[in-house]
Design an enzyme around this catalytic site. Structure first.
Site, PDB file in Angstrom:
ATOM      1  N   ARG A  21      93.646  13.206   3.828  1.00  0.00           N
ATOM      2  CA  ARG A  21      94.871  12.939   3.068  1.00  0.00           C
ATOM      3  C   ARG A  21      96.149  13.335   3.797  1.00  0.00           C
ATOM      4  O   ARG A  21      97.231  12.815   3.513  1.00  0.00           O
ATOM      5  CB  ARG A  21      94.827  13.682   1.725  1.00  0.00           C
ATOM      6  N   ARG A 173      76.281  38.082 -12.965  1.00  0.00           N
ATOM      7  CA  ARG A 173      77.233  37.068 -13.441  1.00  0.00           C
ATOM      8  C   ARG A 173      78.682  37.503 -13.207  1.00  0.00           C
ATOM      9  O   ARG A 173      79.584  37.082 -13.909  1.00  0.00           O
ATOM     10  CB  ARG A 173      77.008  36.822 -14.931  1.00  0.00           C
ATOM     11  N   CYS A 192      91.127  25.903  -2.493  1.00  0.00           N
ATOM     12  CA  CYS A 192      90.188  25.802  -1.366  1.00  0.00           C
ATOM     13  C   CYS A 192      89.175  26.943  -1.456  1.00  0.00           C
ATOM     14  O   CYS A 192      87.978  26.710  -1.476  1.00  0.00           O
ATOM     15  CB  CYS A 192      90.942  25.843  -0.042  1.00  0.00           C
ATOM     16  N   ARG A 214      85.578  25.512  -0.447  1.00  0.00           N
ATOM     17  CA  ARG A 214      85.184  24.102  -0.377  1.00  0.00           C
ATOM     18  C   ARG A 214      85.668  23.447   0.906  1.00  0.00           C
ATOM     19  O   ARG A 214      85.017  22.545   1.448  1.00  0.00           O
ATOM     20  CB  ARG A 214      85.727  23.331  -1.579  1.00  0.00           C
ATOM     21  N   HIS A 255      86.708  22.782   9.293  1.00  0.00           N
ATOM     22  CA  HIS A 255      87.370  21.791  10.139  1.00  0.00           C
ATOM     23  C   HIS A 255      88.479  22.388  10.997  1.00  0.00           C
ATOM     24  O   HIS A 255      89.052  23.434  10.682  1.00  0.00           O
ATOM     25  CB  HIS A 255      87.927  20.632   9.298  1.00  0.00           C
ATOM     26  N   VAL A 256      88.760  21.660  12.069  1.00  0.00           N
ATOM     27  CA  VAL A 256      89.837  21.996  12.998  1.00  0.00           C
ATOM     28  C   VAL A 256      90.776  20.798  13.056  1.00  0.00           C
ATOM     29  O   VAL A 256      90.339  19.678  13.333  1.00  0.00           O
ATOM     30  CB  VAL A 256      89.281  22.299  14.406  1.00  0.00           C
ATOM     31  N   TYR A 257      92.050  21.019  12.788  1.00  0.00           N
ATOM     32  CA  TYR A 257      93.034  19.941  12.905  1.00  0.00           C
ATOM     33  C   TYR A 257      93.294  19.634  14.380  1.00  0.00           C
ATOM     34  O   TYR A 257      93.315  20.535  15.221  1.00  0.00           O
ATOM     35  CB  TYR A 257      94.341  20.327  12.208  1.00  0.00           C
TER      36      TYR A 257
END
Length: 323
Positions: A21, A173, A192, A214, A255-257
């Site tokens: 995105r 819990r 995130c 996530r 991830h790596v930009y």
């Protein structure tokens, strides 16, 4: 923090270049885990300078339920400025309430999760039980011939976790999360780092934390989130009389930009240094010393109550944040 560098290398070597995105492509790899023993040091990156005060300021803001970038800035954290005021999708969102507004983000869900119950009027026992638990009636309606009442309560998930550690440490819990499906469209950015589960061990008087994220930007997000998670675990331990121990960190999409590759490849050439020690100010009461449970410190804590001792690092480096 060799674990961190190993993960960066793994993602760069084995990930796949993908669009997303933000318009800036990432090299992404699904499923990753890091695990730290906090008795052996604090998980701070050392191959560049960690923005420690900014990360702690953000954590304090979350604990206060902050939903405005200006309030984060007052706590020494500027990372929300762009998401509040430069994110095109959020700027066009009718839920956005003006400059610096972030909507119902992390801390709102942590401390004031909007809880609703829809109970038939034919079940007065359930209605009474809900009201005794702090829910209040806000509406009444009928559907398909069945009359029902709507009840509401703002749920403090973080306080519930701390209370459970203090009163029922054997529970499995003890967790809070921020993924409120009904309000994702009311947030500048959906969470995130979204699920925190605490594991107190009565036998050893140690407490551990499992954090699920996530989506994690390894260049900028991971160092921040590791700092916040380890500091939060340490704070919970201090307020309940447990020694912080294992911090396990799961990532769904690691991830790596593309525009972070130069920074990260340079870090991979640097030798990681010894882990520092986290210090929490004596101003913050330690249950192990006082024997007094004081959960109000979840709100009273200040960024200045945390610092790193013995923190050595390589030269600072910067990279742009994708919005």
């Amino acid at each position: 923090m060799k674990q961190y560098l190993d993960l960066v290398r793994d993602v760069i070597d084995n990930g796949t270049l993908q669009g997303n995105r933000t318009g800036i492509r990432t090299i992404s790899l699904p499923g990753a885990m890091l695990r730290f023993d906090l008795q052996k040091g604090f998980p701070a990156i050392t191959t560049r300078k960690l923005a420690f005060k900014s990360a702690i300021g953000e954590m304090v803001g979350f604990l206060r339920g902050v939903k405005n970038a200006g309030e984060f800035r007052e706590l020494g954290c500027k990372v929300w400025d762009q998401n509040a005021n430069e994110n095109a999708q959020w700027l066009a969102n009718p839920f956005r309430q003006g400059h610096d507004d972030l909507g119902e983000i992390y801390g709102v869900q942590w401390r004031q999760w909007p809880g609703y119950k829809r109970i038939p009027l034919s079940n007065p026992a359930a209605i009474e039980m809900a009201e005794q638990a702090g829910f209040r009636r806000i509406a009444q309606d009928e559907e398909d011939g069945v009359a029902f009442v709507i009840l509401y309560k703002a749920i403090d998930q973080v306080r519930q976790c701390l209370d459970t550690i203090a009163n029922d440490p054997g529970s499995r819990r003890i967790l809070f999360h921020g993924w409120n499906c009904a309000q994702l469209d009311e947030m500048a950015l959906p969470p995130c780092h979204l699920l925190y589960q605490f594991h107190p061990n009565v036998e050893t008087r140690e407490i551990s934390l499992t954090l699920y994220i996530r989506s994690n930007d390894l260049g900028l997000g991971t160092p921040f989130n590791l700092t916040e998670g380890a500091a939060l675990l340490s704070l919970f331990g201090r307020l309940t009389g447990y020694t912080p121990r294992w911090f396990t960190y799961f990532i769904g999409d690691a991830h790596v930009y593309e525009n972070h590759l130069d920074m990260l490849n340079e870090q991979l050439k640097r030798e990681p240094l010894e882990a520092p020690k986290l210090v929490i100010s004596d101003r913050v009461p330690a249950f192990a010393e006082t024997g007094k449970y004081e959960p109000e410190w979840l709100e009273k804590i200040e960024p200045s109550d945390f610092w790193l001792e013995g923190y050595e690092h390589h030269a600072p480096m910067t990279a742009p944040m994708a919005v």
